[in-house]
Design an enzyme around this catalytic site. Structure first.
Site, PDB file in Angstrom:
ATOM      1  N   LYS A  26       0.559  -1.303   0.282  1.00 60.81           N
ATOM      2  CA  LYS A  26       0.132  -0.351  -0.263  1.00 60.81           C
ATOM      3  C   LYS A  26       0.932   0.806   0.582  1.00 60.81           C
ATOM      4  O   LYS A  26       0.102   2.273  -0.362  1.00 60.81           O
ATOM      5  CB  LYS A  26      -1.246  -0.245   1.173  1.00 60.81           C
ATOM      6  N   LYS A  80      -9.447 -10.205  -6.080  1.00 61.83           N
ATOM      7  CA  LYS A  80     -10.270 -10.701  -4.976  1.00 61.83           C
ATOM      8  C   LYS A  80     -11.525  -9.630  -5.208  1.00 61.83           C
ATOM      9  O   LYS A  80     -11.123  -8.515  -5.548  1.00 61.83           O
ATOM     10  CB  LYS A  80      -9.726 -11.344  -3.943  1.00 61.83           C
ATOM     11  N   LYS A 121     -13.961  -4.607  -1.956  1.00 64.34           N
ATOM     12  CA  LYS A 121     -14.543  -2.749  -1.440  1.00 64.34           C
ATOM     13  C   LYS A 121     -13.970  -1.077  -2.496  1.00 64.34           C
ATOM     14  O   LYS A 121     -14.044  -0.766  -3.037  1.00 64.34           O
ATOM     15  CB  LYS A 121     -14.640  -2.787  -0.191  1.00 64.34           C
TER      16      LYS A 121
END
Length: 361
Positions: A142, A224, A227
């Protein structure tokens, strides 16, 4: 080292349980958390939430809406609008209750309402090292595209460890992407116990090894369902309308072969649809493929959409009713925080005394 850790995990779903060796003096207590950064999608529901609901009938379940975790990247990536956070918290509360989480059987609360999470986080941060945190995979992933990396992203796994240990949790349901974070929690529990005496159980992993844990992105079936993925067509949210569900399933990436088969490595797109169908019905992919062998992938998409619409309908009805009673949702979170605080206060008192910060208490 990491492979040895994985051998100690036990798995729910189609794979047998494999329990860790652990002191029997700790009562079973399961802790999990979810960020209020968007509506639950079917990957969240079938891969995690439904497992919590199944476990709550025979276990003490503590479920935290982790609002502190949700702001980790809010300033760096603008993923979270702080003005919408209160609304998102109530929406997540309604979604969890609507899916079947029982606030009488389980403890559902807001992380920021229980201050011992962050208090223990500080103590644990003093027991871990910068190199160890820098090796955490989510931090590396990230932080790659962020110019000014927030320190909250760096300490994220320490707070996660505190979320677990403050309840003396014995079991933690997590996904594969959280495995090393749980390893850190286990490491910190052992380190604290070694320095100050036995205080925390070593938490075990509950890992869902079935198809439900592998629901993929509809637009990119190599990833995957998430959201945070920018394309809304990539996920089915549990509050999606029938038209939205049909459109998303119809536009799901498959391939040029018309036959419906379950071959995740070769045909990830159509296999993802079969996997979703299998999770909903409880039937094996092989049996479903045999049943729909007369359908092409276009026709099969419509069938999956129809089944999904009917499955989500009662959940959506319950969520809508709950959202019309926000005072009830707030009361659930308040009562949950009171219950959670009774546990965390006791743990924190013990921790303070053991590290010498109890003053004259």
């Amino acid at each position: 080292m990491f492979k040895q850790f994985l051998k100690k995990c036990y798995i729910i779903g189609t794979v047998p349980f494999n329990f860790c060796t652990m002191s029997n003096s700790w009562p079973d207590r399961i802790i999990s958390g979810i960020q209020p950064t968007g509506i639950l999608h079917i990957g969240n529901y079938y891969g995690a939430v439904k497992n919590w609901i199944n476990l709550q009938n025979s276990n003490e379940i503590i479920c935290s809406i982790v609002d502190f975790h949700s702001i980790t990247l809010s300033y760096a990536s603008k993923l979270l609008d702080h003005k919408k956070l209160p609304e998102n918290i109530l929406l997540m509360t309604a979604c969890l209750l609507g899916c079947g989480l029982n606030s009488e059987k389980s403890i559902l609360f807001l992380q920021s309402e229980v201050p011992q999470h962050t208090q223990l986080c500080w103590v644990l941060s003093c027991l871990t090292t910068v190199p160890r945190l820098a090796r955490q995979p989510q931090y590396r992933e990230k932080s790659e595209n962020i110019k000014d990396i927030p320190s909250g992203l760096f300490f994220y796994p320490v707070l996660q460890a505190a979320d677990i240990l403050i309840y003396k949790a014995t079991k933690v349901p997590v996904g594969k992407d959280q495995l090393q974070h749980l390893q850190l929690a286990s490491h910190l529990a052992r380190k604290f116990n070694a320095l100050y005496g036995e205080t925390f159980p070593i938490p075990e992993l509950i890992f869902s090894g079935n198809i439900a844990s592998k629901i993929k992105n509809l637009r990119n079936p190599h990833k995957k369902m998430s959201k945070s993925y920018p394309d809304k067509l990539s996920r089915i949210e549990i509050t999606d309308s029938p038209d939205d569900i049909t459109e998303k399933i119809k536009k799901a990436v498959t391939d040029c072969t018309s036959q419906v088969t379950y071959e995740p490595d070769i045909r990830p797109g159509v296999s993802n649809l079969v996997g979703i169908h299998s999770v909903i019905t409880g039937r094996s992919p092989a049996a479903l493929c045999d049943e729909v062998k007369h359908l092409n992938t276009g026709q099969y998409k419509l069938l999956v959409a129809e089944i999904l619409i009917e499955t989500l309908k009662p959940i959506q009805k319950e969520i809508n009713q709950l959202l019309n009673d926000k005072s009830f949702l707030i009361s659930v979170l308040k009562n949950g925080a009171i219950k959670a605080s009774k546990i965390t206060s006791d743990t924190w008192t013990v921790v303070r005394k053991k590290i010498g910060c109890h003053y004259f208490l």
